[in-house]
Scaffold this active site. Structure first.
Site, short mmCIF file in Angstrom:
data_model
loop_
_atom_site.label_atom_id
_atom_site.label_comp_id
_atom_site.label_asym_id
_atom_site.label_seq_id
_atom_site.Cartn_x
_atom_site.Cartn_y
_atom_site.Cartn_z
N ASP A 34 36.84 46.22 52.57
CA ASP A 34 35.40 46.30 52.36
C ASP A 34 34.94 45.47 51.17
O ASP A 34 35.74 45.01 50.36
CB ASP A 34 34.98 47.76 52.16
CG ASP A 34 34.90 48.53 53.47
OD1 ASP A 34 34.96 47.89 54.53
OD2 ASP A 34 34.79 49.77 53.42
N LYS A 56 29.89 45.22 54.03
CA LYS A 56 28.50 45.38 54.44
C LYS A 56 27.57 45.27 53.25
O LYS A 56 27.83 45.84 52.19
CB LYS A 56 28.30 46.75 55.10
CG LYS A 56 29.14 47.02 56.34
CD LYS A 56 28.79 48.37 56.94
CE LYS A 56 29.65 48.68 58.17
NZ LYS A 56 31.02 49.04 57.82
N MET A 170 24.51 55.25 46.16
CA MET A 170 23.66 54.27 46.87
C MET A 170 22.18 54.63 46.78
O MET A 170 21.43 54.47 47.74
CB MET A 170 24.08 54.17 48.35
CG MET A 170 25.55 53.82 48.54
SD MET A 170 26.12 54.06 50.25
CE MET A 170 26.18 55.86 50.39
#
Length: 257
Positions: A34, A56, A170
């Site tokens: 990732d 991502k 986040m």
């Protein structure tokens, strides 16, 4: 049939990966990694290992989740040892369980290797414990990123009134909404708040502190962005006393076999 290891790479500091996680990197034929993992970890891979980036960004995915799932299945069915390397812990907002479900559906052997999650590690590196006998006996981890088109399912009233320390992942982009919800349901506007950007990374970690009343303006002024952890609670006040990392970067621990 091969095997898949779903591995937590930790929060960023390369030294914080587990021993088992490192062994899974060393033995892998295929590594799917990732965006937020420390790329130095890939130096431990075999020379002939195939490295596949599947990170991502908001609205920018190198591979969508369905492609990642299919890639894991495909390589394992060809007999390869596959390591799926994910930032933090794969079962804490990491979609590791979704990938494990797919592997189980296809009867592919797999193991879960937990990692140190950033909601605990980033505050620790900022000199903030998530629990403290005098300041916080309860702790919750919450996602601050809502799925597109999905109704907010977070029980803000319970968080505001019933949890001493809240770690929000986040959440910087939604900080105005998060702040509004906590205040709406009764959290004191003078509650201390810390925002830790790139936690545990020596050259990048940046920490700002304030209160629910002031933190939005402070984050805007200091241009703090993701990846960041928002920590809400009285434990934030301990940073003044026990912050250690940003002023005295530790030397890597040397381990020999």
């Amino acid at each position: 049939m091969g095997k898949v290891y779903i591995v937590g790479a930790g929060p960023g500091d390369v030294d914080l990966i587990t021993v088992k996680g490192l062994r899974c990197i060393e033995c892998a034929d295929i590594i799917l990694y990732d965006r937020l993992i420390n790329k130095e970890l890939l130096d431990y891979a075999k020379q002939d290992a195939k490295l596949i980036f599947c990170g991502k960004l908001p609205q920018q995915h190198a591979m969508i989740q369905e492609q990642i799932n299919q890639t894991l299945v495909s390589y394992a069915q060809q007999g390869y040892v596959v390591t799926r390397l994910k930032g933090g812990d794969p079962f804490v907002f990491g979609r590791g369980a979704e990938e494990a479900e797919v592997l189980a559906k296809h009867q592919i052997p797999f193991e879960i290797v937990p990692g140190i999650t950033s909601g605990i590690a980033a505050p620790a590196y900022a000199g903030i414990p998530v629990t403290h006998r005098a300041l916080g006996s309860s702790f919750a981890m919450v996602t601050g990123h809502m799925q597109d088109g999905k109704e907010d399912a977070i029980r803000w009233e319970s968080l505001a009134k019933g949890i001493d320390t809240i770690a929000i992942y986040m959440g910087v982009g939604n900080l105005p909404y998060i702040r509004q919800q906590l205040l709406k349901y009764g959290r004191d506007e003078n509650t201390p708040v810390a925002v830790i950007h790139w936690g545990t990374l020596a050259t990048k970690q940046q920490t700002v502190t304030g209160t629910l009343a002031t933190i939005e303006e402070i984050v805007c002024t200091e241009t703090i962005q993701n990846p960041s952890i928002i920590l809400v609670g009285k434990v934030v006040t301990l940073r003044e006393t026990i912050q250690w990392f940003e002023h005295n970067t530790p030397q890597p621990v040397q381990i020999t076999r």
